[in-house]
Design a protein around this motif. Structure first.
Motif, PDB file in Angstrom:
ATOM      1  N   PRO A  75       0.825  -1.208   0.000  1.00 19.60           N
ATOM      2  CA  PRO A  75       0.000   0.000   0.000  1.00 19.60           C
ATOM      3  C   PRO A  75       0.863   1.264   0.000  1.00 19.60           C
ATOM      4  CG  PRO A  75      -0.052  -1.056   2.155  1.00 19.60           C
ATOM      5  CD  PRO A  75       0.710  -1.963   1.235  1.00 19.60           C
ATOM      6  N   PHE A  76       0.304   2.302  -0.602  1.00 21.13           N
ATOM      7  CA  PHE A  76       1.010   3.581  -0.657  1.00 21.13           C
ATOM      8  C   PHE A  76       1.116   4.173   0.732  1.00 21.13           C
ATOM      9  CE2 PHE A  76       0.809   8.231  -0.863  1.00 21.13           C
ATOM     10  CZ  PHE A  76       1.968   8.482  -1.564  1.00 21.13           C
ATOM     11  N   GLN A  77       2.299   4.682   1.047  1.00 22.37           N
ATOM     12  CA  GLN A  77       2.513   5.349   2.330  1.00 22.37           C
ATOM     13  C   GLN A  77       2.851   6.805   2.052  1.00 22.37           C
ATOM     14  OE1 GLN A  77       5.272   3.373   4.885  1.00 22.37           O
ATOM     15  NE2 GLN A  77       4.879   4.738   6.593  1.00 22.37           N
ATOM     16  N   ASN A  78       2.096   7.698   2.640  1.00 23.11           N
ATOM     17  CA  ASN A  78       2.296   9.133   2.468  1.00 23.11           C
ATOM     18  C   ASN A  78       3.720   9.509   2.897  1.00 23.11           C
ATOM     19  OD1 ASN A  78       2.212  11.923   2.501  1.00 23.11           O
ATOM     20  ND2 ASN A  78       0.463  12.067   3.865  1.00 23.11           N
ATOM     21  N   PRO A  79       4.524  10.083   1.996  1.00 26.14           N
ATOM     22  CA  PRO A  79       5.898  10.427   2.352  1.00 26.14           C
ATOM     23  C   PRO A  79       6.004  11.687   3.218  1.00 26.14           C
ATOM     24  CG  PRO A  79       5.474  11.053   0.087  1.00 26.14           C
ATOM     25  CD  PRO A  79       4.245  10.330   0.575  1.00 26.14           C
ATOM     26  N   PHE A  80       4.934  12.478   3.286  1.00 26.10           N
ATOM     27  CA  PHE A  80       5.012  13.766   3.983  1.00 26.10           C
ATOM     28  C   PHE A  80       5.479  13.667   5.431  1.00 26.10           C
ATOM     29  CE2 PHE A  80       2.990  16.917   6.752  1.00 26.10           C
ATOM     30  CZ  PHE A  80       3.735  18.031   6.380  1.00 26.10           C
ATOM     31  N   PRO A  81       4.904  12.818   6.278  1.00 24.92           N
ATOM     32  CA  PRO A  81       5.332  12.817   7.686  1.00 24.92           C
ATOM     33  C   PRO A  81       6.830  12.592   7.878  1.00 24.92           C
ATOM     34  CG  PRO A  81       3.301  11.576   7.447  1.00 24.92           C
ATOM     35  CD  PRO A  81       3.797  11.882   6.051  1.00 24.92           C
ATOM     36  N   GLN A  82       7.388  11.624   7.171  1.00 27.43           N
ATOM     37  CA  GLN A  82       8.818  11.339   7.325  1.00 27.43           C
ATOM     38  C   GLN A  82       9.681  12.465   6.753  1.00 27.43           C
ATOM     39  OE1 GLN A  82      10.129   8.917   9.141  1.00 27.43           O
ATOM     40  NE2 GLN A  82      12.161   9.715   8.730  1.00 27.43           N
ATOM     41  N   ARG A  83       9.281  13.006   5.614  1.00 29.15           N
ATOM     42  CA  ARG A  83      10.048  14.109   5.017  1.00 29.15           C
ATOM     43  C   ARG A  83      10.032  15.335   5.944  1.00 29.15           C
ATOM     44  NH1 ARG A  83      12.495  11.474   1.848  1.00 29.15           N
ATOM     45  NH2 ARG A  83      11.546  10.451   0.088  1.00 29.15           N
ATOM     46  N   LEU A  84       8.878  15.610   6.537  1.00 25.82           N
ATOM     47  CA  LEU A  84       8.779  16.739   7.469  1.00 25.82           C
ATOM     48  C   LEU A  84       9.733  16.535   8.641  1.00 25.82           C
ATOM     49  CD1 LEU A  84       7.571  19.312   8.689  1.00 25.82           C
ATOM     50  CD2 LEU A  84       5.664  17.903   9.529  1.00 25.82           C
ATOM     51  N   LYS A  85       9.697  15.364   9.216  1.00 22.67           N
ATOM     52  CA  LYS A  85      10.557  15.080  10.368  1.00 22.67           C
ATOM     53  C   LYS A  85      12.039  15.209   9.996  1.00 22.67           C
ATOM     54  CE  LYS A  85      11.123  11.680  14.047  1.00 22.67           C
ATOM     55  NZ  LYS A  85      10.609  10.408  14.586  1.00 22.67           N
ATOM     56  N   GLU A  86      12.415  14.638   8.849  1.00 25.27           N
ATOM     57  CA  GLU A  86      13.811  14.708   8.404  1.00 25.27           C
ATOM     58  C   GLU A  86      14.259  16.152   8.200  1.00 25.27           C
ATOM     59  OE1 GLU A  86      13.940  12.334   4.856  1.00 25.27           O
ATOM     60  OE2 GLU A  86      13.691  10.456   5.963  1.00 25.27           O
ATOM     61  N   ALA A  87      13.433  16.938   7.508  1.00 28.52           N
ATOM     62  CA  ALA A  87      13.804  18.329   7.224  1.00 28.52           C
ATOM     63  C   ALA A  87      13.861  19.163   8.508  1.00 28.52           C
ATOM     64  CB  ALA A  87      12.817  18.943   6.234  1.00 28.52           C
ATOM     65  N   ARG A  88      12.933  18.908   9.415  1.00 32.10           N
ATOM     66  CA  ARG A  88      12.917  19.651  10.685  1.00 32.10           C
ATOM     67  C   ARG A  88      14.169  19.340  11.496  1.00 32.10           C
ATOM     68  NH1 ARG A  88      11.976  18.191  15.575  1.00 32.10           N
ATOM     69  NH2 ARG A  88      10.929  16.231  15.049  1.00 32.10           N
ATOM     70  N   LYS A  89      14.531  18.067  11.568  1.00 33.73           N
ATOM     71  CA  LYS A  89      15.736  17.692  12.311  1.00 33.73           C
ATOM     72  C   LYS A  89      16.991  18.248  11.647  1.00 33.73           C
ATOM     73  CE  LYS A  89      14.143  13.727  14.872  1.00 33.73           C
ATOM     74  NZ  LYS A  89      14.491  12.386  15.326  1.00 33.73           N
TER      75      LYS A  89
END
Length: 105
Positions: free
Chosen positions: A2-16
């Motif tokens: 199933p497709f997993q929304n990449p937004f949550p992980q990308r947000l966390k990575e960029a914020r860190k």
């Protein structure tokens, strides 16, 4: 798979990468101090997705292009950031190079 929304992980990575806490990022983009951390946490957990205007504020604060949040793989995400730093002429040259590459099917 199933497709997993990449937004949550990308947000966390960029914020860190920007060395910001969830609360600090929320405040930076204009959220109320009392809810900033909780809202950002909801975004990073994938429970809520911000509207496009808020996404743009987040992207600008983290110095990443808006499309970075939606890249499905790491190479595309890295390319999105690299391309966003180029001048308009350089972007056009890159587009021409890509267009000239043979497609792999």
């Amino acid at each position: 798979m199933p497709f997993q929304n990449p937004f949550p992980q990308r947000l966390k990575e960029a914020r860190k990468q920007a060395s910001l806490s969830q609360k600090a990022l929320g405040i930076l983009i204009g959220m109320d101090e009392s809810t900033a951390s909780a809202r950002m946490n909801q975004y990073e957990k994938g429970r809520h997705t911000p509207d496009v205007q808020t996404l743009k504020l987040i992207a600008d604060a983290l110095e990443v292009p808006l499309n970075y949040f939606f890249c499905e793989d790491e190479v595309s995400a890295e390319l999105a950031i690299a391309i966003s730093k180029l001048s308009a002429d350089q972007k056009k040259r890159i587009a021409e190079i890509i267009a000239s590459l043979p497609s792999e099917e």
